[in-house]
Motif scaffolding. Structure first.
Motif: not given
Length: 304
Positions: A14-18, A45-50, A54-60
């Motif tokens: 939701r926030t796209r920020s750690f 699997a990796e869920l986020v692109v740091r 932040v963005s979500l991977t396809a798996a995310g």
């Protein structure tokens, strides 16, 4: 796998920020990062692109749907079970700002919990308009908020009643240089070089409080905006890094002032007094809310 990992992941999406998600989840940034990593290891699997943001991977993206559905189902099932096993314990729902959730609410909650509890509490945070809407929509029992021209404009006194819980001060602060002196001074209105200034974006409640105060000063100051944010914590961090002068709530910066990482500058009239207020919808008939309200009203600074 822990349910809080799913809630962490949903908040991060939701926030796209750690840092923002960790703040909203009331954990440190490193601890939050470890929980997201643990969830990724559990999923495999990796869920986020740091990146920033932040963005979500396809798996995310795929897992987000599953996580959201799973938490909804679990909480709905819990609510049904609680309803079927007798009256559930009342949870006090409080809406407040993110900074107040960190600097003011813990001490206030501890006080009311000792006086009227123990009882569970659910805290939701957000910008001024967001948390006011939650109170109006019935999603919160109480609202703890900085009082300002903006909040007074948004909150109809015919529908809501309020108490003043505490006084607060906006302090003009700057980082100390290597010699322990202020890195910047407040430049007078006719100065050739304005003071670099860390400002509040429009969504922050205290923007109007500060603007009104600066406009009313008999001796104006010359400021040049070099950074603007919708987070007091972000502005606080930039002030600590020596980027410019910032007006920030005393409760937020007091530790840095005590340790002289930040220095208060300017004459006393540069400081801005304002209130921390408590609101509820008029006519609330909840027993716990009324008990807390009546008890707090007895030692409140003001009521309306």
């Amino acid at each position: 796998m822990h349910l809080i990992w799913l809630e962490d992941f949903i908040e991060l999406a939701r926030t796209r920020s750690f840092s923002r998600a960790a703040e909203n989840r009331f954990v440190t940034h490193p601890a939050f990062g470890r929980r997201i990593k643990a969830l990724e290891q559990w999923v495999g699997a990796e869920l986020v692109v740091r990146t920033h943001p932040v963005s979500l991977t396809a798996a995310g993206q795929l897992f987000l749907d599953a996580a959201t559905h799973s938490t909804d189902v679990l909480y709905a099932a819990r609510a049904q079970l609680q309803d079927g096993s007798g009256p559930a314990e009342k949870t006090l729902r409080v809406a407040t700002g993110r900074t107040l959730a960190r600097t003011f609410f813990p001490d206030w909650y501890e006080n009311i919990n000792q006086r009227f509890g123990p009882f569970p509490v659910s805290v939701s945070t957000g910008g001024a308009q967001e948390v006011i809407l939650r109170l109006g929509a019935g999603d919160a029992d109480l609202l703890v908020i900085y009082s300002s021209p903006t909040t007074r404009l948004l909150i109809d006194p015919m529908r809501y009643e309020s108490l003043t819980l505490a006084r607060e001060i906006l302090l003009p602060v700057v980082a100390a240089d290597a010699r322990g002196r202020p890195r910047f001074k407040l430049a007078p209105a006719n100065a050739a070089t304005p003071t670099p200034w860390l400002g509040f974006s429009q969504s922050l409640t205290l923007r109007g409080v500060l603007a009104k105060h600066l406009a009313g000063l008999p001796k104006k100051v010359s400021l040049r905006m070099v950074y603007e944010a919708d987070s007091y914590e972000s502005i606080h961090e930039m002030a600590r890094r020596g980027v410019g002068v910032a007006w920030l709530p005393q409760r937020l910066v007091q530790e840095d002032v005590n340790e002289r990482r930040l220095l208060v500058i300017g004459e006393p009239e540069m400081r801005v007094n304002f209130d921390i207020s408590l609101y509820r919808v008029r006519g609330n008939d909840d027993a716990l809310v009324n008990a807390i309200w009546d008890g707090v009203a007895s030692d409140a600074i003001d009521r309306s």
